[in-house]
Design an enzyme around this catalytic site. Sequence first.
Site, PDB file in Angstrom:
ATOM      1  N   ARG A  13      -0.836  -9.443 -20.971  1.00 12.44           N
ATOM      2  CA  ARG A  13      -1.673  -9.160 -22.134  1.00 12.44           C
ATOM      3  C   ARG A  13      -1.017  -8.165 -23.076  1.00 12.44           C
ATOM      4  O   ARG A  13      -1.410  -8.052 -24.230  1.00 12.44           O
ATOM      5  CB  ARG A  13      -3.066  -8.701 -21.737  1.00 12.44           C
ATOM      6  CG  ARG A  13      -3.116  -7.412 -20.959  1.00 12.44           C
ATOM      7  CD  ARG A  13      -4.501  -7.169 -20.416  1.00 12.44           C
ATOM      8  NE  ARG A  13      -5.480  -6.930 -21.465  1.00 12.44           N
ATOM      9  CZ  ARG A  13      -5.619  -5.779 -22.109  1.00 12.44           C
ATOM     10  NH1 ARG A  13      -4.815  -4.767 -21.826  1.00 12.44           N
ATOM     11  NH2 ARG A  13      -6.535  -5.635 -23.025  1.00 12.44           N
ATOM     12  N   ASP A  55      -7.158  -0.262 -26.165  1.00 13.21           N
ATOM     13  CA  ASP A  55      -7.504  -0.252 -24.734  1.00 13.21           C
ATOM     14  C   ASP A  55      -7.720   1.172 -24.244  1.00 13.21           C
ATOM     15  O   ASP A  55      -6.943   2.063 -24.578  1.00 13.21           O
ATOM     16  CB  ASP A  55      -6.328  -0.820 -23.932  1.00 13.21           C
ATOM     17  CG  ASP A  55      -6.543  -2.287 -23.622  1.00 13.21           C
ATOM     18  OD1 ASP A  55      -7.617  -2.802 -23.951  1.00 13.21           O
ATOM     19  OD2 ASP A  55      -5.624  -2.891 -23.074  1.00 13.21           O
ATOM     20  N   GLU A 103       2.065  -7.423   8.499  1.00 14.87           N
ATOM     21  CA  GLU A 103       2.168  -5.961   8.405  1.00 14.87           C
ATOM     22  C   GLU A 103       3.241  -5.536   7.411  1.00 14.87           C
ATOM     23  O   GLU A 103       3.606  -4.381   7.343  1.00 14.87           O
ATOM     24  CB  GLU A 103       2.472  -5.381   9.794  1.00 14.87           C
ATOM     25  CG  GLU A 103       1.335  -5.579  10.783  1.00 14.87           C
ATOM     26  CD  GLU A 103       0.000  -5.167  10.180  1.00 14.87           C
ATOM     27  OE1 GLU A 103      -0.906  -6.004  10.128  1.00 14.87           O
ATOM     28  OE2 GLU A 103      -0.122  -4.008   9.734  1.00 14.87           O
ATOM     29  N   PRO A 145       0.819  -1.220   0.000  1.00 14.44           N
ATOM     30  CA  PRO A 145       0.000   0.000   0.000  1.00 14.44           C
ATOM     31  C   PRO A 145       0.853   1.271   0.000  1.00 14.44           C
ATOM     32  O   PRO A 145       0.388   2.347  -0.322  1.00 14.44           O
ATOM     33  CB  PRO A 145      -0.807  -0.098   1.304  1.00 14.44           C
ATOM     34  CG  PRO A 145      -0.747  -1.517   1.703  1.00 14.44           C
ATOM     35  CD  PRO A 145       0.575  -2.024   1.222  1.00 14.44           C
TER      36      PRO A 145
HETATM   37  C1  LIG Z   1       1.141  -2.045   5.810  1.00 19.04           C
HETATM   38  N1  LIG Z   1       0.506  -3.245   5.350  1.00 19.04           N
HETATM   39  C2  LIG Z   1      -0.771  -3.635   5.906  1.00 19.04           C
HETATM   40  C3  LIG Z   1       1.080  -4.007   4.325  1.00 19.04           C
HETATM   41  C4  LIG Z   1       2.384  -3.701   3.902  1.00 19.04           C
HETATM   42  C5  LIG Z   1       2.948  -4.455   2.859  1.00 19.04           C
HETATM   43  C6  LIG Z   1       2.237  -5.479   2.245  1.00 19.04           C
HETATM   44  C7  LIG Z   1       0.947  -5.765   2.691  1.00 19.04           C
HETATM   45  C8  LIG Z   1       0.166  -6.871   2.038  1.00 19.04           C
HETATM   46  N2  LIG Z   1      -1.110  -6.340   1.637  1.00 19.04           N
HETATM   47  C9  LIG Z   1      -1.227  -5.504   0.574  1.00 19.04           C
HETATM   48  C10 LIG Z   1      -0.271  -5.406  -0.416  1.00 19.04           C
HETATM   49  C11 LIG Z   1      -0.472  -4.496  -1.464  1.00 19.04           C
HETATM   50  C12 LIG Z   1      -1.636  -3.726  -1.486  1.00 19.04           C
HETATM   51  C13 LIG Z   1      -1.875  -2.757  -2.586  1.00 19.04           C
HETATM   52  N3  LIG Z   1      -2.780  -1.783  -2.360  1.00 19.04           N
HETATM   53  O1  LIG Z   1      -1.256  -2.850  -3.676  1.00 19.04           O
HETATM   54  C14 LIG Z   1      -2.553  -3.877  -0.483  1.00 19.04           C
HETATM   55  N4  LIG Z   1      -2.364  -4.760   0.518  1.00 19.04           N
HETATM   56  C15 LIG Z   1       0.359  -5.032   3.718  1.00 19.04           C
END
Ligand SMILES: CN(C)c1cccc(CNc2ccc(C(N)=O)cn2)c1
Length: 246
Positions: free
Chosen positions: A154, A169, A116, A89
């Site tokens: 793709r 696209d 996490e 994220p």
């Molecule tokens: C801080 N934290 C909770 C966390 C940190 C790293 C990886 C993950 C694994 N989960 C993911 C991975 C990617 C995405 C995205 N939006 O690309 C959403 N979730 C969670």
Amino acid sequence: MRIDIVSLFPEFVAQCAAFGVVGRAVERGLLSVHGFNPRDYAEGNYRRVDDRPFGGGPGMVMLIDPLRASLRAAREAAPGPARVVYMSPQGAPLTQAKVRELAGRERLILLCGRYEGIDERLIRAEVDEEISIGDYVLSGGELAAAVIVDAVARLREGVLGDAESAVQDSFEDGLLDCPHYTRPVEHDLGTVPEVLMSGNHAEIAKWRRMQSLGRTWQRRPDLLDEAALSKADRKLLEAYRAALEA
Ligand SMILES: CN(C)c1cccc(CNc2ccc(C(N)=O)cn2)c1
């Protein structure tokens, strides 16, 4: 193109490359997807892959060494340099431009975190870039990795036939796609815009461009840089807006 997936659930992502156009591309050898599980490289009889965070707080953090060993195994499994992408994220938002750039590479290693996330020292030492597929949190990076595999595959030469060409696209030219119709012409849900049956390909292309411009303006004004529109595009967008007022 070879894509290696470092994940506690590598078969999860491999399955996403087993269907449809991507599955066919794998069968035809245009693409290969391989999984590496950090648990297979974890020491000790509990084969730990995570531990509690320094500084306290909820959740667990993935350990450096099992990840580093699985990354090394992935790199050594095939020749040539690989771009290491960490799905998180905290990453840069995925765009079609980024997908196109990744699709131009011969090797990708997609690193999927659980819990996490992973120890920052591993990110700094081994990760080339962090990518996010959107502003939300998933239970793991595997779905994000599957999105990358699909979007990249793709675009590879030979994967999509003419029938499914990625050229038109939406997002390819930064606009949303136009509406699409197929048989039957008459349906209780409505008819098909006349122009699409006219056989006049110039008119059809104009109508489609106008729809793409109009929809982008209505639904995703953030994508529409009106200043960068050609004179013809601005005229088409005006026509679209005028038709709304009529
Ligand atoms: C801080 N934290 C909770 C966390 C940190 C790293 C990886 C993950 C694994 N989960 C993911 C991975 C990617 C995405 C995205 N939006 O690309 C959403 N979730 C969670």
